[in-house]
Design a protein around this motif. Structure first.
Motif, PDB file in Angstrom:
ATOM      1  N   PHE A   1      32.945  20.628 -10.068  1.00 35.95           N
ATOM      2  CA  PHE A   1      33.607  20.715  -8.771  1.00 35.95           C
ATOM      3  C   PHE A   1      33.070  19.753  -7.714  1.00 35.95           C
ATOM      4  O   PHE A   1      33.858  19.242  -6.898  1.00 35.95           O
ATOM      5  CB  PHE A   1      33.537  22.150  -8.254  1.00 35.95           C
ATOM      6  N   PRO A   2      31.750  19.461  -7.651  1.00 37.59           N
ATOM      7  CA  PRO A   2      31.290  18.520  -6.628  1.00 37.59           C
ATOM      8  C   PRO A   2      31.973  17.154  -6.688  1.00 37.59           C
ATOM      9  O   PRO A   2      32.172  16.520  -5.641  1.00 37.59           O
ATOM     10  CB  PRO A   2      29.788  18.412  -6.909  1.00 37.59           C
ATOM     11  N   ALA A   3      32.337  16.693  -7.880  1.00 36.23           N
ATOM     12  CA  ALA A   3      33.043  15.407  -7.982  1.00 36.23           C
ATOM     13  C   ALA A   3      34.461  15.528  -7.424  1.00 36.23           C
ATOM     14  O   ALA A   3      34.951  14.625  -6.736  1.00 36.23           O
ATOM     15  CB  ALA A   3      33.081  14.935  -9.436  1.00 36.23           C
TER      16      ALA A   3
ATOM     17  N   GLY B   1      23.620   2.385 -24.695  1.00 40.59           N
ATOM     18  CA  GLY B   1      24.784   1.855 -24.007  1.00 40.59           C
ATOM     19  C   GLY B   1      25.328   2.693 -22.877  1.00 40.59           C
ATOM     20  O   GLY B   1      26.272   2.278 -22.196  1.00 40.59           O
ATOM     21  N   ALA B   2      24.762   3.877 -22.629  1.00 39.27           N
ATOM     22  CA  ALA B   2      25.268   4.731 -21.550  1.00 39.27           C
ATOM     23  C   ALA B   2      24.120   5.525 -20.940  1.00 39.27           C
ATOM     24  O   ALA B   2      23.107   5.778 -21.590  1.00 39.27           O
ATOM     25  CB  ALA B   2      26.334   5.682 -22.069  1.00 39.27           C
ATOM     26  N   LYS B   3      24.302   5.922 -19.684  1.00 36.36           N
ATOM     27  CA  LYS B   3      23.280   6.699 -18.987  1.00 36.36           C
ATOM     28  C   LYS B   3      23.916   7.703 -18.023  1.00 36.36           C
ATOM     29  O   LYS B   3      25.027   7.484 -17.525  1.00 36.36           O
ATOM     30  CB  LYS B   3      22.329   5.784 -18.207  1.00 36.36           C
ATOM     31  N   ILE B   4      23.180   8.764 -17.763  1.00 39.62           N
ATOM     32  CA  ILE B   4      23.577   9.742 -16.750  1.00 39.62           C
ATOM     33  C   ILE B   4      23.095   9.242 -15.392  1.00 39.62           C
ATOM     34  O   ILE B   4      21.957   8.780 -15.272  1.00 39.62           O
ATOM     35  CB  ILE B   4      22.950  11.113 -17.043  1.00 39.62           C
ATOM     36  N   VAL B   5      23.948   9.319 -14.379  1.00 41.63           N
ATOM     37  CA  VAL B   5      23.568   8.787 -13.068  1.00 41.63           C
ATOM     38  C   VAL B   5      23.305   9.876 -12.032  1.00 41.63           C
ATOM     39  O   VAL B   5      22.595   9.632 -11.048  1.00 41.63           O
ATOM     40  CB  VAL B   5      24.631   7.793 -12.539  1.00 41.63           C
ATOM     41  N   VAL B   6      23.869  11.069 -12.235  1.00 40.96           N
ATOM     42  CA  VAL B   6      23.651  12.153 -11.286  1.00 40.96           C
ATOM     43  C   VAL B   6      24.058  13.463 -11.957  1.00 40.96           C
ATOM     44  O   VAL B   6      24.963  13.488 -12.798  1.00 40.96           O
ATOM     45  CB  VAL B   6      24.463  11.939  -9.988  1.00 40.96           C
TER      46      VAL B   6
ATOM     47  N   THR C   1      22.072  21.923 -21.884  1.00 43.19           N
ATOM     48  CA  THR C   1      22.810  20.801 -21.292  1.00 43.19           C
ATOM     49  C   THR C   1      23.022  21.076 -19.804  1.00 43.19           C
ATOM     50  O   THR C   1      22.519  22.053 -19.255  1.00 43.19           O
ATOM     51  CB  THR C   1      24.158  20.595 -22.027  1.00 43.19           C
ATOM     52  N   PHE C   2      23.772  20.211 -19.141  1.00 46.48           N
ATOM     53  CA  PHE C   2      24.142  20.414 -17.731  1.00 46.48           C
ATOM     54  C   PHE C   2      25.340  19.527 -17.425  1.00 46.48           C
ATOM     55  O   PHE C   2      25.718  18.662 -18.229  1.00 46.48           O
ATOM     56  CB  PHE C   2      22.969  20.091 -16.790  1.00 46.48           C
ATOM     57  N   ALA C   3      25.957  19.747 -16.278  1.00 47.94           N
ATOM     58  CA  ALA C   3      27.104  18.945 -15.876  1.00 47.94           C
ATOM     59  C   ALA C   3      26.639  17.705 -15.138  1.00 47.94           C
ATOM     60  O   ALA C   3      25.704  17.763 -14.330  1.00 47.94           O
ATOM     61  CB  ALA C   3      28.038  19.766 -14.978  1.00 47.94           C
ATOM     62  N   GLY C   4      27.273  16.584 -15.404  1.00 46.26           N
ATOM     63  CA  GLY C   4      26.853  15.356 -14.738  1.00 46.26           C
ATOM     64  C   GLY C   4      27.883  14.253 -14.838  1.00 46.26           C
ATOM     65  O   GLY C   4      28.941  14.406 -15.463  1.00 46.26           O
ATOM     66  N   MET C   5      27.559  13.149 -14.201  1.00 49.56           N
ATOM     67  CA  MET C   5      28.372  11.940 -14.299  1.00 49.56           C
ATOM     68  C   MET C   5      27.586  10.895 -15.072  1.00 49.56           C
ATOM     69  O   MET C   5      26.389  10.709 -14.847  1.00 49.56           O
ATOM     70  CB  MET C   5      28.736  11.390 -12.911  1.00 49.56           C
TER      71      MET C   5
END
Length: 308
Positions: free
Chosen positions: A16-18, A73-78, A200-204
């Protein structure tokens, strides 16, 4: 700056924050033309891999590993919200105490592809064989492009098609508010064997390539999301106005209640402990061949922005 964001679930308290950052104008304030598009289960990760999305939001960031093995090739940013976000909901007439996983033996449950791995690991940790002691089925139509799984599963429970489901709190709230379901397990609040809350957790997340090419766009997105989290923590009732624009009428009525309970989890920080435990879970389900260092999973260059 344009930012195409793929999402696996829009009617979601965890992501929801996104959505709030978009509807409250925080992306625009940061100079971003953000487009959030719903895609089918695990489709957000595929969109990130094939370049049809610049970033993805997900209730379970370990999903990135399905297209980016060993985090290459990918990373979590927040982080969008902390902790494994799913609840186990069962039909309201089931004689079961909160946290009693043995009560689901012999039942027919459903879970989305991806989150089902966490459900199975939780059951195994409780001494329950997910292939023998109960049945976990796939609901027809669950993978359709416009489906938000939690609400979809709640409707299936109401129709008597299943005995319960594993999904986000919006699905749980929908079932409870309609009198057809009750919460059996909420792992973030301690109903979990083997620390399932840390799976796990929710992220971008985004790709290393996009971070290198458009660091300003990524930083702007992180700032906007942090601002949305702060706004929701300060006044959860804002969620209702966002929900009116994003959700169906019935879901919009429920979201403010769910967000009010969830604001404690709206923290953008990503700890090394969280990554270590998530990676151990990913290893246990075959998504990771070895433990990976924190800075190979998290885009640490944006860490200062989590502080707002």
């Amino acid at each position: 700056m344009q930012l195409r964001i793929a999402a696996v679930d829009l009617v979601s308290n965890t992501c929801f924050p996104a959505l709030a950052a978009d509807e409250l104008g925080f992306f625009k304030e940061e100079g971003l033309d953000a487009r959030i598009e719903l895609v089918p289960m695990l489709g957000a990760t595929r969109a990130l891999r094939n370049g049809s999305a610049d970033a993805m939001i997900a209730g379970s960031v370990h999903d990135v590993l399905t297209e980016f093995p060993n985090w290459k090739g990918a990373k979590i940013v927040v982080a969008l919200s902390q902790g494994t976000p799913w609840l186990l909901v069962v039909r309201a007439d089931l004689q079961a105490r909160r946290g009693d996983l043995n009560a689901i033996k012999g039942l027919q449950l459903t879970a989305a592809h991806g989150p089902d791995l966490a459900l199975k690991q939780m059951l195994i940790g409780a001494g329950i064989d997910p292939s023998r002691d109960l049945e976990i089925i796939e609901l027809p139509g669950a993978k359709s492009r416009d489906v938000s799984f939690g609400v979809f599963a709640a409707r299936a429970l109401e129709a008597g098609e299943i005995d319960g489901f594993w999904a986000n709190a919006m699905g749980g709230e929908t079932a409870v508010s309609r009198g057809v379901g009750k919460i059996l397990v909420d792992v973030r609040r301690g109903d979990d064997p083997d620390e399932v809350r840390y799976f796990t957790f929710a992220g971008m997340a985004t790709t290393d390539d996009f971070i290198q090419r458009k660091p300003q766009a990524v930083a702007a997105a992180v700032r906007a999301i942090v601002k949305a989290q702060k706004t929701l923590r300060a006044d959860p009732s804002v969620a209702r106005e966002v929900g009116k624009r994003k959700f169906s009428q019935d879901a919009a009525e429920l979201i403010s209640r769910v967000v009010a309970r969830d604001v404690e989890f709206y923290d953008p920080g990503i700890s090394e402990n969280a990554i270590e435990k998530m990676n151990r879970f990913a290893q246990s389900v075959g998504h990771l061949s070895r433990l990976v260092a924190y800075d190979q999973v998290v885009a640490t260059r944006f860490r200062d922005l989590w502080l707002g």
